[in-house]
Write an enzyme that holds these catalytic residues in place. Sequence first.
Site, PDB file in Angstrom:
ATOM      1  N   GLY A  56      10.915   4.045 -37.562  1.00 29.50           N
ATOM      2  CA  GLY A  56      11.745   2.914 -37.952  1.00 29.50           C
ATOM      3  C   GLY A  56      12.928   3.405 -38.750  1.00 29.50           C
ATOM      4  N   CYS A  83       6.920   9.587 -37.157  1.00 31.84           N
ATOM      5  CA  CYS A  83       8.224   9.585 -37.834  1.00 31.84           C
ATOM      6  C   CYS A  83       8.151   8.807 -39.154  1.00 31.84           C
ATOM      7  CB  CYS A  83       9.295   9.053 -36.885  1.00 31.84           C
ATOM      8  SG  CYS A  83      10.949   9.445 -37.438  1.00 31.84           S
ATOM      9  N   HIS A 169       8.499  12.622 -32.182  1.00 34.65           N
ATOM     10  CA  HIS A 169       8.131  11.465 -31.353  1.00 34.65           C
ATOM     11  C   HIS A 169       7.330  11.894 -30.123  1.00 34.65           C
ATOM     12  CE1 HIS A 169      10.409   8.291 -33.391  1.00 34.65           C
ATOM     13  NE2 HIS A 169      11.201   9.289 -33.757  1.00 34.65           N
ATOM     14  N   GLU A 171       5.905  10.062 -28.041  1.00 31.72           N
ATOM     15  CA  GLU A 171       6.001   9.076 -26.964  1.00 31.72           C
ATOM     16  C   GLU A 171       7.184   9.302 -26.024  1.00 31.72           C
ATOM     17  OE1 GLU A 171       6.620   8.670 -30.099  1.00 31.72           O
ATOM     18  OE2 GLU A 171       8.230   7.260 -30.514  1.00 31.72           O
ATOM     19  N   SER A 223       8.999 -18.586  -8.095  1.00 31.56           N
ATOM     20  CA  SER A 223      10.436 -18.415  -7.984  1.00 31.56           C
ATOM     21  C   SER A 223      10.769 -17.410  -6.892  1.00 31.56           C
ATOM     22  CB  SER A 223      10.981 -17.889  -9.311  1.00 31.56           C
ATOM     23  OG  SER A 223      10.447 -16.598  -9.554  1.00 31.56           O
ATOM     24  N   GLY A 224       9.749 -16.733  -6.379  1.00 29.53           N
ATOM     25  CA  GLY A 224      10.014 -15.646  -5.444  1.00 29.53           C
ATOM     26  C   GLY A 224      10.011 -14.314  -6.165  1.00 29.53           C
ATOM     27  N   GLY A 225      10.106 -14.342  -7.497  1.00 29.19           N
ATOM     28  CA  GLY A 225      10.095 -13.116  -8.292  1.00 29.19           C
ATOM     29  C   GLY A 225       8.688 -12.529  -8.408  1.00 29.19           C
ATOM     30  N   VAL A 226       8.634 -11.288  -8.896  1.00 28.81           N
ATOM     31  CA  VAL A 226       7.359 -10.565  -8.965  1.00 28.81           C
ATOM     32  C   VAL A 226       6.352 -11.267  -9.887  1.00 28.81           C
ATOM     33  CG1 VAL A 226       6.288  -8.348  -9.529  1.00 28.81           C
ATOM     34  CG2 VAL A 226       8.641  -8.421  -8.691  1.00 28.81           C
ATOM     35  N   ASP A 227       6.807 -11.671 -11.075  1.00 24.68           N
ATOM     36  CA  ASP A 227       5.865 -12.182 -12.061  1.00 24.68           C
ATOM     37  C   ASP A 227       5.162 -13.455 -11.589  1.00 24.68           C
ATOM     38  OD1 ASP A 227       6.879 -10.115 -13.487  1.00 24.68           O
ATOM     39  OD2 ASP A 227       8.157 -11.331 -14.778  1.00 24.68           O
ATOM     40  N   SER A 228       5.946 -14.417 -11.115  1.00 22.60           N
ATOM     41  CA  SER A 228       5.290 -15.659 -10.701  1.00 22.60           C
ATOM     42  C   SER A 228       4.455 -15.426  -9.439  1.00 22.60           C
ATOM     43  CB  SER A 228       6.295 -16.792 -10.506  1.00 22.60           C
ATOM     44  OG  SER A 228       7.207 -16.504  -9.482  1.00 22.60           O
ATOM     45  N   LYS A 367       5.776  -4.883 -17.308  1.00 22.49           N
ATOM     46  CA  LYS A 367       6.207  -5.060 -15.915  1.00 22.49           C
ATOM     47  C   LYS A 367       5.523  -4.069 -14.963  1.00 22.49           C
ATOM     48  CE  LYS A 367       9.219  -7.306 -13.318  1.00 22.49           C
ATOM     49  NZ  LYS A 367       9.598  -8.713 -13.503  1.00 22.49           N
TER      50      LYS A 367
END
Length: 511
Positions: A56, A83, A169, A171, A223-228, A367
């Site tokens: 941070g 960090c 870091h 990550e 909606s046609g999108g991936v999530d929905s 995602k």
Amino acid sequence: MENKQIVIVLDFGGQYNQLIVRRIRDAGVYSELLPYSTPLEKIKEINPVGIVFTGGPNSVFQKDSLAVSAEILELGIPVLGICYGAQLIAHLAGGEVKTATTREYGKQDITYKDAPLFANIPSESVCWMSHTDYVARVPEGYEIYASTKTCPVAAFGNKDKKIYGVQFHPEVVHTTNGQQILKNFLFHIIGAAGDWTMANFVNDMVEKIRAKVGDKKVLCAMSGGVDSAVAATLVYKAVGKQLTCMLVNHGLMRKDECEQVLSVFRDGLGMNLFQINAQDRFLTRLAGVSDPETKRKIIGKEFIRVFEDEGRKIGKVNFLVQGTIYPDVIESGFGKSAVIKSHHNVGGLPSVIDFDEIIEPLRDLFKDEVRKVGFELGLSKEIVMRQPFPGPGLAIRIIGEVTEEKLDILREADAIFREEIALNHLDDEIWQYFAVLTGMRSVGVMGDMRTYDYTLALRAVTSIDAMTADWARIPYPVLERISNRIVNEVRCINRIVYDITSKPPATIEWE
Ligand code: XMP
């Protein structure tokens, strides 16, 4: 997988915070980001198997420094500080933190000592540093486990207490053995089970949804999108025909988009999916409007009106499915940023449909995990790897007024662009690619005749999260073929330009 093991990542405001959570999940352990101010009681209640303090921008010396109670180190739960998080551990446990005169930034050679955190990695390696403060003296009972030329305490810890701090870091990909270090924390130090897989997620979620829904009715707007699409498929797998899905065709979709959704989900999977033909409503509202924000707002409002009308027809619904994903949850929870564009998707639905409860089966997933769930459910690459498409659709890719004619021109040109990108196998490396119908017209010559037609812009970007983006270096021969095909096959376009601006300063969409 009830009572699943969880590692909590306490957010102290560093830029890689979500990345830490993703890396832990990639290793097979469920993880969540929580604000640093989460009360100790709440943490005890969650009962995590491990805690990570993130980096941070703060300093432990600042009066209002983002501190936590030192008691967190006494819970018997393994802790990894990264960090700022490492400095915080030193500070809380009685060590000494100092401020250097210069900032240490970038790749550094590092030497690791023999410690559980650095098992199975070479003692000489490379890490990524970005700090000014440093740990000058480790707390009593702690040992130094790594150092660089300029940072004598690059890692330290207490093996018995299972508390470690790393100044670098792990990550980020620039730390050569970073993922192994995180895995060592998870498996050597915590002894986590590593059973966070998308196959387990699907099985658990299907059971949970089934138990929750019982024999009641569920509604989902796709909606046609991936999530929905993935959310609807999960719910469909759980409760079959008790789920009804609606797809609003606002007339601003890409070529064949609605047809594809209907063919995959209604005809292929057998979902109870119906299309609402609202093309005329949207086009009428958009007539004569050129301002980008006004267009966005009109479309957002019209969506709500369509849902209100449909909601009236459908009547009372027991459950409503939303495709909310984890970044939405984090961002609405504790992020604040300036509004550059008023975004919208199907999020307006809850306020206008009469329902009892909401189901958000993907609210814990990033995602890339949503995409893995999509594959797990047997959805095709075409659906699962679909590029992001904005809620206002092609309306914000037509500069100026939106008309039926312009939509037709753009749809054809955009389809050719997409086809060529796929044919040339560039679709995996390019984040988003689409055509924009600029309002500009210019003079050209075709078949010895003067033309005065539209200029089409091609936009293709690489990105990780759409927050920043770079223009994609599409090979010239591919651009040449796309350009030739579009001017030859699509009417009213006589000039093609390629957008070579990154974000920032430009945005990905033109409006
Ligand atoms: P910008 O243009 O702001 O876009 O760089 C960033 C990403 O967001 C997408 N986008 C939207 N997505 N509703 C959405 O669901 C919207 O209104 C919207 N506007 C932009 C854009 O396609 C890009 O991926």
